[in-house]
Design an enzyme around this catalytic site. Structure first.
Site, PDB file in Angstrom:
ATOM      1  N   LYS B  95       0.882  -1.019   0.008  1.00 48.88           N
ATOM      2  CA  LYS B  95       0.062  -0.102  -0.162  1.00 48.88           C
ATOM      3  C   LYS B  95       0.969   1.208  -0.153  1.00 48.88           C
ATOM      4  O   LYS B  95       1.645   1.483   0.913  1.00 48.88           O
ATOM      5  CB  LYS B  95      -0.773   0.098   1.043  1.00 48.88           C
ATOM      6  N   GLY B 156      -8.122   9.969   9.214  1.00 47.65           N
ATOM      7  CA  GLY B 156      -8.368  10.069  10.637  1.00 47.65           C
ATOM      8  C   GLY B 156      -9.488  11.176  10.926  1.00 47.65           C
ATOM      9  O   GLY B 156     -10.015  11.469  12.088  1.00 47.65           O
ATOM     10  N   ASN B 205      -9.039   2.486   9.508  1.00 49.98           N
ATOM     11  CA  ASN B 205      -8.320   2.143  10.743  1.00 49.98           C
ATOM     12  C   ASN B 205      -8.879   2.936  11.987  1.00 49.98           C
ATOM     13  O   ASN B 205      -9.345   2.232  13.052  1.00 49.98           O
ATOM     14  CB  ASN B 205      -6.850   2.659  10.395  1.00 49.98           C
ATOM     15  N   THR B 206      -8.714   4.012  11.872  1.00 52.44           N
ATOM     16  CA  THR B 206      -8.834   4.887  12.919  1.00 52.44           C
ATOM     17  C   THR B 206     -10.532   4.726  13.397  1.00 52.44           C
ATOM     18  O   THR B 206     -10.690   4.646  14.861  1.00 52.44           O
ATOM     19  CB  THR B 206      -8.793   6.386  12.918  1.00 52.44           C
TER      20      THR B 206
END
Lengths: 290, 257
Positions: B95, B156, B205-206
């Protein structure tokens, strides 16, 4: 820092429940422990982080500019909203350890440094192995989490309690150590690299301190520190028994906060071989929500 | 769903950073059913394999590991990190992130295209973290990328799909390239919206790691991805300005203007 309620923002609930009694424990044994609370601030653009921190923690007062100015005059007008955790405390870890050694010496306990001794080869009926990350030879599931910190001397800023500044990339805390000394910490990197602090981490920590108060820009860098925190998968400490050796480890970044509870468990295990070695209740409902 | 010839059963991909502990991370990944997890290689860790403990833990989860170049701000840094990743994880997948701005974590699309070309020529299967810009996407495909990962919003930020029009255009322009919305998702409805646009997967993710209950949120995202994909396949109706009665109106006393 002895900040069990702040730590609740990002850690297992057991950290707060095991750590809260540690404040009184340290105050009894190290009178220079300062129970003056702690302050959490954020830059205006990171206001959402402050709201999120408040949602996840307890035992704080949401305060405005006037109260911030009362508590920390040097931060007056720099922050208009903050969270104040009045029951938290802080201490100087090196002086606190020295006080413990003195206390042990007064009770006739010999403390020796620089001895090369394997726990399994040590004499005695019971051996307590609390070597931190150095015990990896005996604890294969122990991992190291790298932490870096900076000590600065700055006579232009006066703080009376630890201040955390929330930031999406580089959350930091500044702990006053007296005589103009401040500890700025700390990174948390899933790396077992040993050696000095990296330039990137140092720059980020110092940048964040500068953002907290520009006077830190003129501070003298006194020390750069880096080491590995010992941690198990749940980031909670454990006590394990292997024959006559009790292994106490995994304090992660909560050494001073959780050491009293860990020591209590070890003491129980020394005197009662049948005692449960579990540090926490297995079924705390919020566990997975840590 | 084929990514570089690999059949992936789950359309949810998860990052492994910022969880309260590896134990919570493990439970969240299980709850999500994610088939791919991304792992960051900071250069200081990779050079000495110093992150092995954590990476071993991730590998033990039994899901495909997609190493990333998070934190790299230059082509050289990203290429070096990719090579470390190939060696450490024994995979050609990478990635690719080349960050252009530290505050917004916006990709440096110029460096991204250059790094993608270098790595593709070197045998990597590159999954680039990019913007929704069509021309950049074309350059990335020309550079050899066979999967594109446009952001929904800054990393995020939890803002969801900032530019739905742009993401829809990208989908229309690249009907045969697997597209993954990567970054900026905050709640499961954001993931469902991306899947309803016809995106092949989402990567986040976050939103999970920093949820009050990461395991519960992982499960919620899995359901949303499934719902969004099912809705896309069911061909949603097009929005319109006027109401459409669902019952007959003939015989009513009067019809409004």
């Amino acid at each position: 820092m002895l900040a069990p309620w702040c730590e609740r923002a990002t850690t297992d609930p057991a950290v707060a429940s095991l750590g809260a009694p540690a404040i009184d424990w340290w105050m009894r044994r190290f009178p220079d422990t300062v129970r003056n609370g702690s302050l959490v601030v954020a830059q205006p653009r990171d206001a959402a982080d402050l709201a999120r921190f408040a949602q996840r923690t307890e035992r704080f007062e949401a305060i405005g500019a006037e109260r911030i100015a009362e508590l920390e005059p040097d931060l007056a007008s720099r922050y208009h909203r903050a969270l104040f955790f009045p029951d938290e405390a802080h201490l100087d870890p090196r002086r606190a350890l020295a006080a413990l050694v003195d206390g042990l010496a007064r009770q006739g306990v010999a403390v020796r440094f620089g001895i090369d001794l394997s726990p399994d080869a040590a004499p005695g009926d019971v051996v307590v192995d609390c070597r931190g990350f150095a015990a990896r030879d005996a604890l294969q599931d122990l991992r190291g989490v790298r932490g870096e910190m900076v000590m600065v001397r700055c006579l232009d800023v006066a703080l009376t309690r630890p201040v955390r500044m929330l930031h999406p990339r580089i959350p930091l805390y500044v702990v006053p150590r007296g005589d103009g000394l401040f500890m700025i910490g700390a990174t948390m990197i899933e790396s077992e690299r040993q050696g000095g602090a990296s330039v990137r981490s140092t720059v980020e920590l110092l940048n964040a301190a500068f953002a907290l108060h520009p006077a830190f820009g003129e501070a003298e860098v006194v020390e750069l520190g880096a080491d590995l925190r010992p941690a198990f998968a749940a980031n909670l400490p454990q006590v394990r028994r292997e024959g006559r050796v009790l292994r106490a480890n995994g304090l992660f970044r909560h050494g001073f906060l959780l050491a009293p509870a860990l020591a209590r468990k070890v003491a129980d295990a020394v005197f009662d071989p049948t005692v449960s070695l579990e540090m926490t209740d297995a079924d705390i409902p919020e566990r997975r929500c840590a | 769903m084929l990514f570089y010839g690999v059949d992936l059963s789950s359309r949810l991909m998860l990052g492994t950073a910022r969880y309260p502990s590896p134990a919570v991370l493990t439970e969240a990944i299980k709850a999500s059913g994610a088939g791919v997890v991304t792992v960051s290689l900071r250069r200081e860790s990779g050079s000495e394999r110093a992150g092995q403990s954590f990476w071993s833990l991730v590998r033990s989860l039994g899901v495909r590991v997609l190493p990333n170049t998070a934190g790299c701000h230059s082509v050289k840094e990203a290429v070096t990190t990719a090579h470390m990743a190939r060696e450490l994880f024994d995979t050609t997948w990478i990635k690719l992130e080349v960050i252009g701005d530290s505050d917004t974590l916006q990709p440096d699309v110029f460096g991204l295209v250059e790094a993608a070309r270098i790595l593709s020529d070197d045998g990597f299967d590159v999954l680039p973290y990019t913007t929704e810009d069509l021309v950049v996407a074309e350059r990335l495909v020309e550079a050899g990328c066979r999967v594109l990962m446009p952001w929904g919003a800054p990393i995020g930020s939890a803002r969801g799909l900032n530019n739905v029009y742009g993401l829809r255009s990208l989908r229309a322009h690249f009907p045969d390239i697997p597209l993954v919305v990567d970054a900026g998702l905050g709640v499961p409805s954001h993931a469902a919206a991306a899947m309803e646009l016809g995106y092949d997967a989402v990567l986040l993710n976050t939103a999970v790691a920093e949820a009050g209950d990461p395991v519960g949120m992982a499960r919620a995202f899995a359901l949303a991805v499934e719902a969004g994909r099912a809705a896309f396949l069911a061909r949603p109706m097009e929005p319109r300005d006027m109401a459409v009665p669902s019952t007959p109106v003939i015989g009513k006393a009067a019809l409004g203007d």
